[in-house]
Design a protein around this motif. Structure first.
Motif, mmCIF file in Angstrom:
data_model
loop_
_atom_site.group_PDB
_atom_site.id
_atom_site.type_symbol
_atom_site.label_atom_id
_atom_site.label_comp_id
_atom_site.label_asym_id
_atom_site.label_seq_id
_atom_site.Cartn_x
_atom_site.Cartn_y
_atom_site.Cartn_z
ATOM 1 N N LYS A 115 0.822 -1.207 0.000
ATOM 2 C CA LYS A 115 0.000 0.000 0.000
ATOM 3 C C LYS A 115 0.857 1.258 0.000
ATOM 4 O O LYS A 115 1.994 1.263 0.442
ATOM 5 C CB LYS A 115 -0.932 0.008 1.205
ATOM 6 C CG LYS A 115 -1.818 -1.225 1.315
ATOM 7 C CD LYS A 115 -2.765 -1.357 0.131
ATOM 8 C CE LYS A 115 -3.701 -2.546 0.312
ATOM 9 N NZ LYS A 115 -4.583 -2.736 -0.879
ATOM 10 N N GLU A 116 0.261 2.345 -0.490
ATOM 11 C CA GLU A 116 0.944 3.633 -0.497
ATOM 12 C C GLU A 116 1.188 4.127 0.923
ATOM 13 O O GLU A 116 2.200 4.751 1.217
ATOM 14 C CB GLU A 116 0.091 4.659 -1.261
ATOM 15 C CG GLU A 116 0.702 6.042 -1.366
ATOM 16 C CD GLU A 116 1.904 6.093 -2.289
ATOM 17 O OE1 GLU A 116 2.740 6.991 -2.103
ATOM 18 O OE2 GLU A 116 1.994 5.225 -3.189
ATOM 19 N N LYS A 117 0.232 3.801 1.829
ATOM 20 C CA LYS A 117 0.347 4.216 3.226
ATOM 21 C C LYS A 117 0.237 2.988 4.128
ATOM 22 O O LYS A 117 -0.409 1.999 3.771
ATOM 23 C CB LYS A 117 -0.767 5.211 3.575
ATOM 24 C CG LYS A 117 -0.719 6.514 2.795
ATOM 25 C CD LYS A 117 -1.858 7.427 3.206
ATOM 26 C CE LYS A 117 -1.823 8.739 2.427
ATOM 27 N NZ LYS A 117 -2.940 9.638 2.819
ATOM 28 N N PRO A 118 0.858 3.048 5.312
ATOM 29 C CA PRO A 118 0.731 1.922 6.258
ATOM 30 C C PRO A 118 -0.676 1.892 6.842
ATOM 31 O O PRO A 118 -1.398 2.895 6.802
ATOM 32 C CB PRO A 118 1.784 2.251 7.322
ATOM 33 C CG PRO A 118 1.894 3.733 7.285
ATOM 34 C CD PRO A 118 1.698 4.124 5.839
ATOM 35 N N PRO A 119 -1.085 0.748 7.405
ATOM 36 C CA PRO A 119 -2.471 0.638 7.896
ATOM 37 C C PRO A 119 -2.795 1.498 9.107
ATOM 38 O O PRO A 119 -3.946 1.852 9.323
ATOM 39 C CB PRO A 119 -2.592 -0.864 8.239
ATOM 40 C CG PRO A 119 -1.191 -1.345 8.385
ATOM 41 C CD PRO A 119 -0.354 -0.511 7.485
ATOM 42 N N TYR A 120 -1.771 1.876 9.923
ATOM 43 C CA TYR A 120 -2.068 2.563 11.173
ATOM 44 C C TYR A 120 -1.420 3.943 11.283
ATOM 45 O O TYR A 120 -1.263 4.484 12.380
ATOM 46 C CB TYR A 120 -1.628 1.698 12.359
ATOM 47 C CG TYR A 120 -2.268 0.327 12.349
ATOM 48 C CD1 TYR A 120 -3.640 0.184 12.495
ATOM 49 C CD2 TYR A 120 -1.494 -0.813 12.167
ATOM 50 C CE1 TYR A 120 -4.233 -1.070 12.473
ATOM 51 C CE2 TYR A 120 -2.078 -2.072 12.142
ATOM 52 C CZ TYR A 120 -3.450 -2.195 12.287
ATOM 53 O OH TYR A 120 -4.030 -3.433 12.253
ATOM 54 N N ALA A 121 -1.025 4.531 10.170
ATOM 55 C CA ALA A 121 -0.391 5.850 10.200
ATOM 56 C C ALA A 121 -0.656 6.571 8.884
ATOM 57 O O ALA A 121 -1.045 5.955 7.890
ATOM 58 C CB ALA A 121 1.109 5.720 10.449
ATOM 59 N N LYS A 122 -0.433 7.888 8.880
ATOM 60 C CA LYS A 122 -0.672 8.670 7.669
ATOM 61 C C LYS A 122 0.419 8.455 6.624
ATOM 62 O O LYS A 122 0.180 8.621 5.428
ATOM 63 C CB LYS A 122 -0.762 10.157 8.025
ATOM 64 C CG LYS A 122 -1.996 10.506 8.867
ATOM 65 C CD LYS A 122 -2.040 12.000 9.156
ATOM 66 C CE LYS A 122 -3.277 12.355 9.963
ATOM 67 N NZ LYS A 122 -3.333 13.813 10.261
ATOM 68 N N ALA A 123 1.619 8.117 7.083
ATOM 69 C CA ALA A 123 2.737 7.909 6.157
ATOM 70 C C ALA A 123 3.799 7.060 6.838
ATOM 71 O O ALA A 123 3.904 7.049 8.073
ATOM 72 C CB ALA A 123 3.346 9.248 5.732
ATOM 73 N N ARG A 124 4.573 6.339 6.044
ATOM 74 C CA ARG A 124 5.729 5.629 6.582
ATOM 75 C C ARG A 124 6.826 6.635 6.892
ATOM 76 O O ARG A 124 6.982 7.631 6.199
ATOM 77 C CB ARG A 124 6.239 4.582 5.591
ATOM 78 C CG ARG A 124 5.264 3.449 5.351
ATOM 79 C CD ARG A 124 5.830 2.394 4.413
ATOM 80 N NE ARG A 124 4.808 1.391 4.162
ATOM 81 C CZ ARG A 124 3.908 1.462 3.178
ATOM 82 N NH1 ARG A 124 3.950 2.497 2.336
ATOM 83 N NH2 ARG A 124 2.989 0.524 3.032
ATOM 84 N N ARG A 125 7.611 6.308 7.907
ATOM 85 C CA ARG A 125 8.739 7.163 8.272
ATOM 86 C C ARG A 125 10.007 6.308 8.341
ATOM 87 O O ARG A 125 9.937 5.127 8.674
ATOM 88 C CB ARG A 125 8.483 7.895 9.587
ATOM 89 C CG ARG A 125 7.349 8.908 9.460
ATOM 90 C CD ARG A 125 7.146 9.727 10.722
ATOM 91 N NE ARG A 125 6.104 10.721 10.512
ATOM 92 C CZ ARG A 125 6.311 11.931 10.012
ATOM 93 N NH1 ARG A 125 7.549 12.311 9.681
ATOM 94 N NH2 ARG A 125 5.317 12.776 9.841
ATOM 95 N N PHE A 126 11.142 6.937 8.016
ATOM 96 C CA PHE A 126 12.361 6.181 7.812
ATOM 97 C C PHE A 126 13.548 6.810 8.536
ATOM 98 O O PHE A 126 13.643 8.034 8.653
ATOM 99 C CB PHE A 126 12.693 6.114 6.315
ATOM 100 C CG PHE A 126 11.561 5.636 5.459
ATOM 101 C CD1 PHE A 126 11.333 4.276 5.260
ATOM 102 C CD2 PHE A 126 10.695 6.551 4.843
ATOM 103 C CE1 PHE A 126 10.285 3.841 4.467
ATOM 104 C CE2 PHE A 126 9.649 6.124 4.049
ATOM 105 C CZ PHE A 126 9.436 4.757 3.856
ATOM 106 N N TRP A 127 14.451 5.948 9.005
ATOM 107 C CA TRP A 127 15.790 6.354 9.399
ATOM 108 C C TRP A 127 16.722 5.893 8.289
ATOM 109 O O TRP A 127 16.794 4.698 7.991
ATOM 110 C CB TRP A 127 16.231 5.691 10.695
ATOM 111 C CG TRP A 127 15.550 6.169 11.931
ATOM 112 C CD1 TRP A 127 15.893 7.217 12.725
ATOM 113 C CD2 TRP A 127 14.400 5.569 12.575
ATOM 114 N NE1 TRP A 127 15.053 7.320 13.802
ATOM 115 C CE2 TRP A 127 14.127 6.315 13.733
ATOM 116 C CE3 TRP A 127 13.586 4.469 12.267
ATOM 117 C CZ2 TRP A 127 13.084 5.999 14.591
ATOM 118 C CZ3 TRP A 127 12.541 4.158 13.106
ATOM 119 C CH2 TRP A 127 12.284 4.925 14.251
#
Length: 256
Positions: A115-127
């Motif tokens: 999916k474009e977005k994760p199921p439980y957040a507005k956007a994925r975040r990365f280190w």
């Protein structure tokens, strides 16, 4: 469980996670793929020229493993985020480019429609860990993202084949046909029975091998239930390890 507090802790968990993705433990692989599919925060490492993504919920605990993770599932998401912020000296950030690379990586591992977005957040975040800042031995890892070692036809063929292996409708039809004929699921190559070996967790568990060679596949192909073999993880890997592919009778003959 204790939280990761150093690059060494994170690197150790990455090695474990990679062993699940590319090892022979089918249950651990399914856990790793599920975490990849549902995760919101990821440590990104560049290995063998490719970006790979590791869920914070796994790498954020010291000495994590499949068994330990299942035991503490659903806990510590905020805690692992804070721990990784400290260990990596950085805040996670959203990135369209990294999100696109994540989706490509997920597809290369057989996740059909990330999916474009994760199921439980507005956007994925990365280190983002530039270069090999985690000091990993790159020889430990298969070149899974940019090229698949079992698919000299190339990444696109590998991705397409894995998508076909995981197509729900034809594989479910193959599952029902096999149960109708044999009464239960077991590997049609070696006879391994997950339910008999693992009990209730192994009930109705099996893998599917699409028998049409990758070079003959196109996006427009519609796989049929009759094209799938019902196999265990070990036989699945052996069937696809070399070119040309081994057939089911070939592997049966090797097993004697």
């Amino acid at each position: 469980m204790r939280l990761s507090n150093s690059h060494d802790d994170i690197a150790a968990n990455i090695r474990t996670f990679e062993s699940y993705l590319h090892g022979d433990d089918a249950e651990a692989r399914q856990l790793a793929l599920r975490l990849l599919e549902r995760g919101s925060y990821f440590v990104v490492a560049e290995l063998n020229g490719a970006m790979r993504f590791y869920p914070s919920s796994f790498v954020g605990f010291q000495g994590n493993s499949a068994a330990r993770h299942v035991g503490q599932a659903g806990s510590g998401v905020r805690a692992t985020t804070r721990a990784l912020e400290k260990a990596l000296h950085a805040l996670p950030f959203a990135s369209e480019k990294l999100n696109g690379l994540y989706q490509e990586y997920a597809r290369s591992l057989g996740l059909e429609n990330p999916k474009e977005k994760p199921p439980y957040a507005k956007a994925r975040r990365f280190w983002l860990t530039p270069g090999n800042s985690l000091q990993l031995d790159l020889n430990e890892f298969a070149s899974a993202a940019n090229a698949h070692p079992d698919f000299p036809e190339g990444k696109a063929a590998a991705r397409l084949h894995h998508r076909f292996d995981r197509r729900r409708k034809p594989t479910e039809a193959a599952r029902h046909a096999y149960i109708h004929e044999h009464g239960h699921l077991f590997c049609q190559v070696c006879g391994f029975d997950f339910e008999k070996t693992y009990g209730r967790p192994g009930t109705d568990f099996i893998e599917f091998h699409h028998t049409v060679p990758p070079a003959e596949l196109t996006e427009s192909c519609r796989p049929k239930a009759s094209e799938y073999a019902v196999v265990c993880a070990n036989c699945h890997r052996m069937l696809e390890r070399h070119r040309p592919w081994l057939t089911l009778p070939d592997v049966k003959q090797v097993l004697g």
